[in-house]
Design a protein around this motif. Structure first.
Motif, PDB file in Angstrom:
ATOM      1  N   GLY A 217     -50.597  23.997  40.536  1.00  0.00           N
ATOM      2  CA  GLY A 217     -50.335  25.204  39.752  1.00  0.00           C
ATOM      3  C   GLY A 217     -48.987  25.140  39.067  1.00  0.00           C
ATOM      4  O   GLY A 217     -48.850  25.522  37.901  1.00  0.00           O
ATOM      5  N   THR A 218     -47.992  24.640  39.779  1.00  0.00           N
ATOM      6  CA  THR A 218     -46.666  24.487  39.192  1.00  0.00           C
ATOM      7  C   THR A 218     -46.724  23.542  38.001  1.00  0.00           C
ATOM      8  O   THR A 218     -46.143  23.815  36.951  1.00  0.00           O
ATOM      9  CB  THR A 218     -45.665  23.978  40.250  1.00  0.00           C
ATOM     10  OG1 THR A 218     -45.592  24.935  41.310  1.00  0.00           O
ATOM     11  CG2 THR A 218     -44.293  23.767  39.660  1.00  0.00           C
ATOM     12  N   ARG A 219     -47.439  22.437  38.155  1.00  0.00           N
ATOM     13  CA  ARG A 219     -47.565  21.469  37.059  1.00  0.00           C
ATOM     14  C   ARG A 219     -48.151  22.137  35.816  1.00  0.00           C
ATOM     15  O   ARG A 219     -47.733  21.864  34.693  1.00  0.00           O
ATOM     16  CB  ARG A 219     -48.436  20.294  37.488  1.00  0.00           C
ATOM     17  CG  ARG A 219     -48.633  19.269  36.365  1.00  0.00           C
ATOM     18  CD  ARG A 219     -49.491  18.108  36.774  1.00  0.00           C
ATOM     19  NE  ARG A 219     -50.765  18.582  37.277  1.00  0.00           N
ATOM     20  CZ  ARG A 219     -51.614  17.851  37.964  1.00  0.00           C
ATOM     21  NH1 ARG A 219     -51.338  16.596  38.250  1.00  0.00           N
ATOM     22  NH2 ARG A 219     -52.753  18.359  38.386  1.00  0.00           N
ATOM     23  N   ARG A 220     -49.116  23.032  35.985  1.00  0.00           N
ATOM     24  CA  ARG A 220     -49.741  23.703  34.842  1.00  0.00           C
ATOM     25  C   ARG A 220     -48.813  24.727  34.179  1.00  0.00           C
ATOM     26  O   ARG A 220     -48.990  25.057  33.009  1.00  0.00           O
ATOM     27  CB  ARG A 220     -51.036  24.376  35.275  1.00  0.00           C
ATOM     28  CG  ARG A 220     -52.164  23.391  35.496  1.00  0.00           C
ATOM     29  CD  ARG A 220     -53.491  24.103  35.707  1.00  0.00           C
ATOM     30  NE  ARG A 220     -53.541  24.840  36.964  1.00  0.00           N
ATOM     31  CZ  ARG A 220     -53.926  24.321  38.121  1.00  0.00           C
ATOM     32  NH1 ARG A 220     -54.264  23.051  38.212  1.00  0.00           N
ATOM     33  NH2 ARG A 220     -53.956  25.069  39.207  1.00  0.00           N
ATOM     34  N   LEU A 221     -47.833  25.229  34.909  1.00  0.00           N
ATOM     35  CA  LEU A 221     -46.942  26.257  34.369  1.00  0.00           C
ATOM     36  C   LEU A 221     -45.850  25.712  33.459  1.00  0.00           C
ATOM     37  O   LEU A 221     -45.242  26.473  32.706  1.00  0.00           O
ATOM     38  CB  LEU A 221     -46.276  27.025  35.524  1.00  0.00           C
ATOM     39  CG  LEU A 221     -47.182  27.949  36.328  1.00  0.00           C
ATOM     40  CD1 LEU A 221     -46.452  28.433  37.578  1.00  0.00           C
ATOM     41  CD2 LEU A 221     -47.636  29.124  35.474  1.00  0.00           C
ATOM     42  N   VAL A 222     -45.559  24.428  33.559  1.00  0.00           N
ATOM     43  CA  VAL A 222     -44.407  23.862  32.852  1.00  0.00           C
ATOM     44  C   VAL A 222     -44.848  22.765  31.880  1.00  0.00           C
ATOM     45  O   VAL A 222     -45.992  22.318  31.895  1.00  0.00           O
ATOM     46  CB  VAL A 222     -43.358  23.324  33.848  1.00  0.00           C
ATOM     47  CG1 VAL A 222     -42.798  24.469  34.701  1.00  0.00           C
ATOM     48  CG2 VAL A 222     -43.936  22.237  34.737  1.00  0.00           C
ATOM     49  N   ASP A 223     -43.909  22.321  31.045  1.00  0.00           N
ATOM     50  CA  ASP A 223     -44.209  21.314  30.033  1.00  0.00           C
ATOM     51  C   ASP A 223     -44.055  19.890  30.544  1.00  0.00           C
ATOM     52  O   ASP A 223     -44.713  18.980  30.042  1.00  0.00           O
ATOM     53  CB  ASP A 223     -43.310  21.536  28.812  1.00  0.00           C
ATOM     54  CG  ASP A 223     -43.548  22.900  28.198  1.00  0.00           C
ATOM     55  OD1 ASP A 223     -44.703  23.182  27.835  1.00  0.00           O
ATOM     56  OD2 ASP A 223     -42.589  23.689  28.109  1.00  0.00           O
ATOM     57  N   GLU A 224     -43.180  19.688  31.504  1.00  0.00           N
ATOM     58  CA  GLU A 224     -43.002  18.367  32.110  1.00  0.00           C
ATOM     59  C   GLU A 224     -42.881  18.552  33.615  1.00  0.00           C
ATOM     60  O   GLU A 224     -42.283  19.521  34.083  1.00  0.00           O
ATOM     61  CB  GLU A 224     -41.743  17.679  31.579  1.00  0.00           C
ATOM     62  CG  GLU A 224     -41.798  17.351  30.100  1.00  0.00           C
ATOM     63  CD  GLU A 224     -40.530  16.695  29.603  1.00  0.00           C
ATOM     64  OE1 GLU A 224     -39.912  15.901  30.346  1.00  0.00           O
ATOM     65  OE2 GLU A 224     -40.149  16.982  28.451  1.00  0.00           O
ATOM     66  N   PHE A 225     -43.429  17.586  34.354  1.00  0.00           N
ATOM     67  CA  PHE A 225     -43.465  17.680  35.812  1.00  0.00           C
ATOM     68  C   PHE A 225     -43.380  16.265  36.364  1.00  0.00           C
ATOM     69  O   PHE A 225     -44.158  15.396  35.967  1.00  0.00           O
ATOM     70  CB  PHE A 225     -44.788  18.333  36.238  1.00  0.00           C
ATOM     71  CG  PHE A 225     -44.947  18.529  37.711  1.00  0.00           C
ATOM     72  CD1 PHE A 225     -44.633  19.737  38.300  1.00  0.00           C
ATOM     73  CD2 PHE A 225     -45.427  17.502  38.514  1.00  0.00           C
ATOM     74  CE1 PHE A 225     -44.797  19.921  39.671  1.00  0.00           C
ATOM     75  CE2 PHE A 225     -45.595  17.674  39.877  1.00  0.00           C
ATOM     76  CZ  PHE A 225     -45.278  18.894  40.453  1.00  0.00           C
ATOM     77  N   GLN A 226     -42.456  16.048  37.277  1.00  0.00           N
ATOM     78  CA  GLN A 226     -42.296  14.716  37.868  1.00  0.00           C
ATOM     79  C   GLN A 226     -41.969  14.856  39.352  1.00  0.00           C
ATOM     80  O   GLN A 226     -41.132  15.679  39.737  1.00  0.00           O
ATOM     81  CB  GLN A 226     -41.170  13.962  37.172  1.00  0.00           C
ATOM     82  CG  GLN A 226     -40.919  12.588  37.730  1.00  0.00           C
ATOM     83  CD  GLN A 226     -39.734  11.910  37.055  1.00  0.00           C
ATOM     84  OE1 GLN A 226     -39.061  12.479  36.219  1.00  0.00           O
ATOM     85  NE2 GLN A 226     -39.478  10.687  37.451  1.00  0.00           N
ATOM     86  N   ILE A 227     -42.619  14.026  40.183  1.00  0.00           N
ATOM     87  CA  ILE A 227     -42.346  13.994  41.624  1.00  0.00           C
ATOM     88  C   ILE A 227     -41.905  12.590  42.003  1.00  0.00           C
ATOM     89  O   ILE A 227     -42.532  11.611  41.607  1.00  0.00           O
ATOM     90  CB  ILE A 227     -43.596  14.318  42.466  1.00  0.00           C
ATOM     91  CG1 ILE A 227     -44.088  15.724  42.228  1.00  0.00           C
ATOM     92  CG2 ILE A 227     -43.300  14.132  43.952  1.00  0.00           C
ATOM     93  CD1 ILE A 227     -45.330  16.066  43.028  1.00  0.00           C
ATOM     94  N   GLU A 228     -40.841  12.539  42.782  1.00  0.00           N
ATOM     95  CA  GLU A 228     -40.432  11.313  43.454  1.00  0.00           C
ATOM     96  C   GLU A 228     -40.348  11.679  44.932  1.00  0.00           C
ATOM     97  O   GLU A 228     -39.699  12.657  45.280  1.00  0.00           O
ATOM     98  CB  GLU A 228     -39.053  10.858  42.973  1.00  0.00           C
ATOM     99  CG  GLU A 228     -38.953  10.647  41.466  1.00  0.00           C
ATOM    100  CD  GLU A 228     -37.507  10.579  41.029  1.00  0.00           C
ATOM    101  OE1 GLU A 228     -36.756   9.741  41.582  1.00  0.00           O
ATOM    102  OE2 GLU A 228     -37.131  11.374  40.161  1.00  0.00           O
ATOM    103  N   SER A 229     -41.010  10.906  45.781  1.00  0.00           N
ATOM    104  CA  SER A 229     -40.998  11.273  47.192  1.00  0.00           C
ATOM    105  C   SER A 229     -41.165  10.054  48.082  1.00  0.00           C
ATOM    106  O   SER A 229     -41.939   9.148  47.786  1.00  0.00           O
ATOM    107  CB  SER A 229     -42.122  12.279  47.487  1.00  0.00           C
ATOM    108  OG  SER A 229     -42.000  12.782  48.795  1.00  0.00           O
ATOM    109  N   GLU A 230     -40.418  10.082  49.154  1.00  0.00           N
ATOM    110  CA  GLU A 230     -40.522   9.102  50.235  1.00  0.00           C
ATOM    111  C   GLU A 230     -40.020   9.813  51.477  1.00  0.00           C
ATOM    112  O   GLU A 230     -39.384  10.869  51.379  1.00  0.00           O
ATOM    113  CB  GLU A 230     -39.686   7.859  49.935  1.00  0.00           C
ATOM    114  CG  GLU A 230     -38.203   8.156  49.773  1.00  0.00           C
ATOM    115  CD  GLU A 230     -37.418   6.936  49.318  1.00  0.00           C
ATOM    116  OE1 GLU A 230     -36.297   6.771  49.824  1.00  0.00           O
ATOM    117  OE2 GLU A 230     -37.909   6.179  48.481  1.00  0.00           O
TER     118      GLU A 230
END
Length: 136
Positions: A109-122
């Motif tokens: 849902g957050t990804r749909r609300l904004v124009d750019e979305f990026q996740i980095e995770s470890e």
């Protein structure tokens, strides 16, 4: 020479910090002349990300920056924590998937609300960056 951006760093450790992050995001949108719909979109996205920090990592930080230029109003939000990480990002981005028993609408849902979305995770570090932009 690195660019300098005006930003607000908000420690995220409690529900009150979620409210603060939402307000800062909404206020920046308003100062930049973005409408109520954009203010609500960004405030909702920030709220969801900050809530995830508390739920999964207990504490983190939210940085909200004005990255506008002469052509585009741009707000960049970066939320970081030192929690367990997201073991399967594609699965976490699937509508309906939840590790907490919720609706599974948070990250997708957050990804749909904004124009750019990026996740980095470890394990031990997650950083999610979102951008809301509007041409002038």
């Amino acid at each position: 020479m690195p660019e300098s951006f005006a930003g607000t760093k908000i420690p995220v450790m409690s529900a009150a910090d979620i409210v603060t992050a939402r307000r800062v995001a909404r206020d920046l949108c308003e100062r930049l002349g973005l409408g109520k719909a954009d203010q609500t979109r960004l405030a909702t996205a920030v709220s969801e990300l900050a809530r995830n920090v508390i739920q999964y990592a207990c504490e983190g930080v939210c940085l909200i920056e004005d990255r506008s230029d002469s052509h585009t109003r741009r707000i960049r939000v970066q939320v970081e924590d030192r929690g367990p990480g997201i073991p399967d990002i594609p699965l976490a981005m699937t509508d309906g998937y939840s590790t907490s028993g919720g609706l599974g609408a948070g990250l997708p849902g957050t990804r749909r609300l904004v124009d750019e979305f990026q996740i980095e995770s470890e394990p031990g570090h997650t950083r999610i960056t979102i951008i809301l932009r509007k041409p002038l």
